[in-house]
Design an enzyme around this catalytic site. Structure first.
Site, PDB file in Angstrom:
ATOM      1  N   GLU A   6      11.734  32.963  36.087  1.00  0.00           N
ATOM      2  CA  GLU A   6      10.805  32.123  36.990  1.00  0.00           C
ATOM      3  C   GLU A   6       9.269  32.830  36.726  1.00  0.00           C
ATOM      4  O   GLU A   6       8.594  32.198  37.499  1.00  0.00           O
ATOM      5  CB  GLU A   6      11.279  32.388  38.276  1.00  0.00           C
ATOM      6  CG  GLU A   6      12.511  31.558  38.469  1.00  0.00           C
ATOM      7  CD  GLU A   6      13.416  31.565  39.759  1.00  0.00           C
ATOM      8  OE1 GLU A   6      13.388  30.680  40.536  1.00  0.00           O
ATOM      9  OE2 GLU A   6      14.145  32.740  39.951  1.00  0.00           O
TER      10      GLU A   6
ATOM     11  N   PHE B  82      17.844  25.044  36.982  1.00  0.00           N
ATOM     12  CA  PHE B  82      16.438  25.460  37.503  1.00  0.00           C
ATOM     13  C   PHE B  82      16.552  25.428  39.074  1.00  0.00           C
ATOM     14  O   PHE B  82      15.453  25.153  39.900  1.00  0.00           O
ATOM     15  CB  PHE B  82      15.427  24.375  37.095  1.00  0.00           C
ATOM     16  CG  PHE B  82      15.319  24.017  35.664  1.00  0.00           C
ATOM     17  CD1 PHE B  82      15.031  25.061  34.600  1.00  0.00           C
ATOM     18  CD2 PHE B  82      15.750  22.891  34.945  1.00  0.00           C
ATOM     19  CE1 PHE B  82      15.092  24.784  33.297  1.00  0.00           C
ATOM     20  CE2 PHE B  82      15.775  22.713  33.670  1.00  0.00           C
ATOM     21  CZ  PHE B  82      15.326  23.722  32.879  1.00  0.00           C
TER      22      PHE B  82
END
Ligand code: MOS
Length: 754
Positions: free
Chosen positions: A718, A246
């Protein structure tokens, strides 16, 4: 679905099961810390308990006396490392200032040293016995206390200017008919991947091998070798599986070089894995933002001015990581007068870093809540407000969009959600004893692309091996690259093997910025097209081939065969062709920068490239307790061609879960006096669990795009988090009439009169 696809012509887009799924669930997938390196010793870090000052003494005598302890590495015996700037390419260090290079303490939770022992338990135990004395100074902990000292970064995000301006926004704001002018804040958050950062370092003479949890094999190689002052060719980095990242594994952090120093010190391979607690301070985090948004509109809802200022925090040594929260405001709506600006406030914390949709996650919260406030001020449907100000081109870069099916996202999302059934008046809807609220917001994320190379070998055993030093972060890279290669070469997916995560493979870009499909996918496609041409040439020149002396246009491949397009019965298995021609594999290799092409964001790309979406949340809020429950969520997304509808859906769904966490749960709390993280564990740092997440209805709308890149794909990693927190916050307002502009929306904020 079993991978039975016989039709190799239409593999791209198919919801193919993950090709690495079996390895993962059976434990065969090897993550960095899993590699069985012979003679490995274990390092455990000890970190500072003050946020500013000096270490006056480190007494490791008792630690050294413990069973199994081999050595203790501190600033007193660590060798000098060379500084690497934040602009370094390839590979970006997460922080320029490195610990263990002196006695200075600049943030709580910084490395003071590591204990190296035979076992992890021995190292952990001994690390607790190291006695540290400090000369503390008063730290600056809160961004609010750094506002006198802010500065403008040279750039934000991936190199965008920190400021933008078109028209005369201040004059337009001054004569606004309707105006919203508010401050929005988002807290520090941590990535919390399941797999903590870990490095096994093994020296063999002057050559270093790192088994390292990373999003960027080549970046680690470049930065660690520069820190150490050794040629990058001497460093090999291996990481075939990544257990979530992430963004916190997208830059290179000190543990990656500390492991190398420790291994040198004890003359053995050393494994250094961060604890969950250390993950909060030893790698980067999403910085706190204070955002000021002002919107002006005419009474008919036409935007006349927008201003967006973001101040985010950075380290006290002023490393430039500016959370680019103003970026979408520059292009998302049609508006003649816009200004945006970014500033940084230095505090005693580590340098922040990119975290899933850096800037766009935080920035769409501020902008899309402000848009909701404007919709209420104008008494207009929030979707209608967005449609009235729909940008047909990118007014910031003054370019057309490569594609933009955002209208379809609004329409189809609203339809699936049942938006028209909502009564827009706040506190007007109830379900039993609970207040019911509906909110929506726009999602958007840029389509990035960066140089990547790939190689493919088509072998006599009927298999194709695809090689590229990219990563599968759980995103589905193994699977989507298999689909691209299989379709391009006309091979059944089971006969394609994709190899990732090793610096001996062709160079690939960081697996970040949602760019792997576009960057690595295009490279894999190019490599396979080259192999296919070579294959056709060989067949064309082979008198025994059923397609002998036929033009490449007349030859087709499919289901592992090479045949005549007009007469598919005239053909043979590709493997047979290769076997008859000496068995040498047919190779295809794509260049790092495809000729005539530029990666997105560089040079004079004629198009502005972004993915889009519309987010819809329904919440139930308890009127007396302030408890918020997300009860429904719909996300409609446009991201051009979807490589695998199953893995892509997983990505946007995961993004929405992140958005729910951002809206309601996540916040890293620093003790305002001492600067220590007080909730540095998964019991106190709340992430959404199953009970917090309703069924998420997310889907992709059609969005053909001929301009975006050869493969025609945008990224989806994202996109799903953008706008999601705003949709929840807007739903909370609709339910309660309370506008919470400070994330996360916790009970206390809803209960306090404001
Ligand atoms: Mo992503 S935050 O670019 O790994």
């Amino acid at each position: 679905m079993p991978n039975t696809a016989q039709d190799t012509e239409h593999l791209i887009g198919k919801p193919l099961d993950r090709v690495d799924g079996r390895d993962k669930v059976t434990g065969h997938a090897r993550y960095a810390a899993d590699f069985p390196v012979k003679g490995v010793a274990h390092a455990y870090a000890f970190i500072s308990t003050i946020a500013s000052g000096r270490v006056t003494s480190i007494d490791a005598a008792e630690a050294m006396r413990q069973p199994g302890v081999l050595s203790v590495l501190t600033h007193e015996n660590a060798r000098k490392l060379y500084r690497v700037s934040m602009e370094h390419q390839p590979g970006r260090p997460g922080q320029t200032w490195l610990p263990l290079q002196g006695d200075e303490v600049r943030y709580a939770g910084q490395y003071l040293g590591v204990v190296i022992a035979e076992t992890l338990a021995q190292a952990q135990h001994a690390a607790g016995l190291v006695k540290i004395k400090y000369d503390p100074q008063t730290p600056v902990i809160r961004l609010e206390d750094a506002l006198e000292n802010t500065f403008e970064p040279k750039k934000m995000g991936r190199g965008d200017p920190p400021k933008s301006k078109r028209g005369d926004p201040d004059a337009a704001l001054a004569r606004a008919q309707v105006k919203v002018d508010q401050t929005y804040t988002t807290p520090i958050e941590n990535h919390n991947p399941m797999e903590m950062s870990a490095t096994i370092a093994a020296w063999e003479d002057d050559r270093l091998t790192l088994y390292d949890a990373t999003q960027w094999i080549y970046g680690v190689r470049a930065v660690v070798s520069t820190w150490l002052g050794i040629p990058s060719e001497k460093v090999r980095v291996i990481d075939p599986f990544v257990g979530g990242a992430f963004g916190c594994k997208g830059s290179i952090w000190p543990h990656e070089v500390i492991a190398a120093l420790a291994a040198k010190l004890v003359g053995r391979p050393v494994k250094l894995m961060l604890s969950r607690q250390q993950m909060f301070t030893c790698v980067g985090y999403r910085p706190k933002t204070i955002q000021h948004v002002a919107l002006a509109a005419d009474r008919d809802g036409t935007l006349t001015a927008m201003a967006h200022d973001c101040t985010s925090q950075t380290s006290i040594w002023r490393d430039e990581f500016a959370e680019p929260a103003t970026k979408q405001t520059r292009m998302l709506y049609r508006c003649p007068n816009v200004r945006t600006a970014q500033r940084l406030g230095p505090v005693n914390a580590n340098t922040p870093t990119q975290m899933r949709a850096p800037g766009h996650a935080t920035g769409t919260f501020a902008l899309e809540v402000a848009m909701d406030e404007l919709a209420y001020a104008l008494d207009v449907n929030p979707i209608e407000l967005r449609l009235r100000n729909y940008a047909e081109r990118d007014e910031d870069e003054n370019k057309p969009f490569s594609s933009k099916a955002l209208r379809a996202c609004y329409a189809q999302g609203a339809e699936r959600f049942g938006w028209s059934k909502r009564n827009p008046k706040p506190m007007s809807m109830r379900d039993g004893g609970w207040l019911l609220g509906c909110g929506m917001a726009t999602a958007t994320y840029p389509t990035n692309r960066q140089e990547s190379a790939a190689a493919v070998q088509v072998r006599a055993d009927g298999r194709a091996i695809v090689r590229t030093a990219s990563h599968d972060l759980g995103t589905g890279t193994y699977t989507t690259m298999t689909q691209i290669a299989a379709q391009t070469l006309g091979f059944p997916p089971g006969q394609v093997k994709v190899e990732l995560g090793d610096s001996t493979l062709p160079e690939a870009a960081v697996a970040g910025g949602s760019q792997t499909s576009a960057s690595v996918g295009s490279a894999v496609q190019a490599a396979c097209e080259k192999a296919l041409s070579a294959l056709k040439e060989r067949a064309n020149a082979d008198p025994k081939s059923p397609v002998f002396e036929r033009t490449s246009k007349a030859i087709a491949v499919g289901n592992g065969r090479i045949f005549l397009k007009d007469d598919p019965a005239k053909g043979e298995p590709i493997a047979t062709l290769i076997q008859r021609n000496g068995g040498r594999p047919i190779e295809g290799k794509s260049d790092l920068v495809p000729p005539g092409e530029r990666p997105t964001g560089e040079g004079d790309d004629p198009y502005s490239k972004h993915a889009w979406g519309a987010q819809f949340a329904e919440v139930r809020v308890h009127p007396r307790l302030g408890e918020v429950r997300v009860s429904r969520f719909v996300g409609a997304f446009a991201a051009a061609r979807i490589l695998n509808v199953k893995t892509a859906r997983s990505q946007v769904m995961g993004g929405i879960v992140w958005g729910i966490g951002m809206a309601l749960h996540e916040e890293t709390v620093y003790d305002p006096n001492r600067g220590k993280v007080v909730n540095d564990n998964l019991a106190d740092y709340l992430v959404p669990v199953n009970a917090d997440v309703p069924t998420i209805d997310c889907f992709f709308v059609e969005e053909p795009d001929e301009h975006v890149n050869p493969l025609g794909v945008k990224g989806v990693g994202e996109l799903g988090v953008t706008g999601a927190a705003a949709a929840v916050a807007n739903a909370v307002y609709h339910a309660t009439g309370q506008r919470i502009r400070d994330l996360p929306i916790t009970l206390d904020k809803l209960l306090l009169p404001r």
